[in-house]
Design a protein around this motif. Structure first.
Motif, short mmCIF file in Angstrom:
data_model
loop_
_atom_site.label_atom_id
_atom_site.label_comp_id
_atom_site.label_asym_id
_atom_site.label_seq_id
_atom_site.Cartn_x
_atom_site.Cartn_y
_atom_site.Cartn_z
N LEU A 134 -6.61 6.27 7.82
CA LEU A 134 -5.41 6.39 7.00
C LEU A 134 -5.35 7.76 6.34
O LEU A 134 -4.30 8.43 6.33
N SER A 135 -6.47 8.21 5.80
CA SER A 135 -6.52 9.48 5.09
C SER A 135 -6.36 10.66 6.05
O SER A 135 -5.62 11.63 5.76
N ILE A 140 -4.56 6.67 -2.77
CA ILE A 140 -4.12 5.42 -2.15
C ILE A 140 -4.04 4.33 -3.21
O ILE A 140 -5.01 4.11 -3.95
N GLN A 141 -2.92 3.66 -3.26
CA GLN A 141 -2.74 2.55 -4.19
C GLN A 141 -2.36 1.28 -3.44
O GLN A 141 -1.71 1.33 -2.39
N THR A 155 0.83 -1.21 0.00
CA THR A 155 0.00 0.00 0.00
C THR A 155 0.86 1.26 0.00
O THR A 155 1.81 1.38 0.77
N LEU A 190 -14.32 -0.89 5.96
CA LEU A 190 -13.28 -0.37 5.07
C LEU A 190 -13.23 1.15 5.12
O LEU A 190 -12.15 1.75 5.17
N ASP A 220 -7.63 1.74 -7.29
CA ASP A 220 -7.00 2.81 -6.54
C ASP A 220 -8.11 3.57 -5.82
O ASP A 220 -9.30 3.47 -6.16
N VAL A 279 0.41 5.55 0.09
CA VAL A 279 -0.53 6.63 0.37
C VAL A 279 0.17 7.96 0.08
O VAL A 279 1.26 8.22 0.59
N ILE A 304 -9.94 3.31 6.03
CA ILE A 304 -9.39 4.21 5.02
C ILE A 304 -9.52 5.66 5.48
O ILE A 304 -8.66 6.50 5.20
N TYR A 344 -4.20 -0.78 -1.76
CA TYR A 344 -4.87 -1.07 -0.50
C TYR A 344 -5.53 -2.44 -0.51
O TYR A 344 -5.59 -3.11 0.52
N PHE A 345 -6.00 -2.86 -1.66
CA PHE A 345 -6.69 -4.14 -1.76
C PHE A 345 -5.77 -5.27 -2.21
O PHE A 345 -6.22 -6.38 -2.45
#
Length: 397
Positions: A371-372, A388-389, A8, A364, A47, A10, A368, A391-392
């Motif tokens: 995180l943000s 964000i890339q 991940t 989720l 994303d 960010v 998220i 994450y999944f």
């Protein structure tokens, strides 16, 4: 060999200062495309783009002033003594609201929860309660009794004595003020049957208890400015909940009508990139500070709107559990291959499975959002958009 060595990622994205009437959808898309182009970032399906609620509300011009708050409160309570109960202790979140509540009131009975407010701002330490033999679940204290027990305490971070501060705000508006301390909603009914409950996440229960025990006029902050007063800002669902101080006599309200915004941003990004990117608007991140003991969730929800790909909770395997238990006899490539195969074939619903124990059982959007919020901060970083890339991704990607 793993295809990618980074999981991940960010990134906080710079954006222009947003003002009333700005096309927030276009600004967000332009900021994402500009940032990814300048840094040679490849945009991928799934994303995530998150946008702080503040810039959405700013673009909407969702503001109101003390006079609008005062008008709405007076329309509901008239000249009754108003019980204002369970507010959080915050200059940013509640000071302007309290001034508005008091502006047209004759008398306010301010009832504070103790030892802390709903989100963890402490008036007094738990240890002090033990020393003084005070039980916060049963004991009701007057202001004099509270001072006799605990003296004058200033907030750990702000240096503010919130009891004096809130009293001063009320009296400056010309209203009489009485302060009491209790954790039982029913206590206020000994003083008045007209109550404005200011708690956030427990508000429905508090209203129910008050109404069941003789409350006659019972409202919450979510009922104040649920409709526009004189053309000013409002929030039909949350009212004053989630508002922030804007100026000394106005607040920025929580944004409204957010779902069309995230859906439109997703559609424009799909058109311009060919990728399906998830989008959400976020407020407080719902994490707890270990020193100040503040639970960072003064907004009514973490996310007021998000695209459908962010619905649900994580469905993850605990890697160390697999390594220590299921495949304890394997090493190197054999271990990696076994874990990868297990992940590829994991069940769609792992709740209750031993292999998922210790993973984070939160929505989720709440994860998220935290995180943000930690990435963008609330100061001068100037990054109200977060990209964000991965994450999944999981161990097999």
């Amino acid at each position: 060999m793993l295809e990618r060595c980074i999981g991940t990622v960010v990134r906080g994205l710079r954006a222009p200062i947003i003002n009333r009437g700005d096309a927030i959808e276009d600004i967000v898309v332009e900021s994402v495309l500009k940032a990814t182009e300048s840094e040679n970032i490849e945009i991928r399906d799934r994303d995530i783009v998150t946008i702080t609620e503040s810039i959405v509300a700013r673009a909407q011009g969702n503001y109101a002033g003390i006079d609008q708050i005062a008008e709405d409160v007076h329309s509901k309570f008239g000249d009754d003594t108003i019980g204002v109960i369970f507010p959080i202790l915050s200059r940013n979140r509640f000071s302007v609201c309290l001034s508005g509540i008091a502006r047209k009131a004759k008398k306010i009975v301010l009832m504070l929860s103790y030892p802390s407010d709903e989100v963890g701002n402490h008036l007094v330490d738990m240890d002090d309660l033990d020393v003084r033999g005070v039980n916060p679940w049963t004991d009701v204290l007057t202001e004099d009794q509270f001072r006799e027990h605990f003296g004058y305490k200033k907030h750990t971070f702000t240096g503010v004595d919130y009891i004096d501060y809130y009293r001063t705000l009320i009296e400056e508006e010309g209203a009489e003020c009485e302060v009491i301390f209790s954790n039982q909603p029913k206590t206020i009914l000994d003083h008045t049957k007209s109550v404005l409950t200011c708690d956030i996440h427990s508000r429905a229960r508090t209203k129910r208890i008050l109404k069941d025990n003789g409350g006659e006029k019972v409202y919450g902050l979510d009922d104040i400015l649920a409709e526009s007063i004189d053309g000013h800002g409002y929030n039909k669902e949350y009212g004053l909940l989630g508002s922030n101080k804007s100026t000394e006599d106005s607040v920025k309200l929580f944004p409204r009508d957010c779902q069309p915004i995230v859906d439109k941003i997703q559609a424009i990004l799909k058109e311009k990139t060919g990728k399906t990117i998830e989008v959400m608007i976020y407020g407080d991140g719902a994490f707890k500070d270990p020193v100040g003991k503040i639970w960072e969730l003064a907004d009514p929800v973490v996310s007021p709107a998000y695209t459908k790909g962010l619905d649900g909770i994580p469905n993850e395997i605990k890697l160390k559990y697999l390594a220590d238990n299921n495949f304890a006899d394997l090493r190197g490539d054999d271990l990696q291959n076994a874990i990868s195969e297990f992940i590829d074939n994991k069940e769609d619903e792992l709740v209750g499975a031993m292999e998922s124990q210790g993973t984070t059982p939160r929505k989720l959007t709440d994860l998220i959002g935290s995180l943000s919020d930690l990435t963008s901060g609330s100061g001068d970083k100037g990054t109200p958009i977060v990209f964000i890339q991965g994450y999944f991704d999981n161990y097999t990607n």
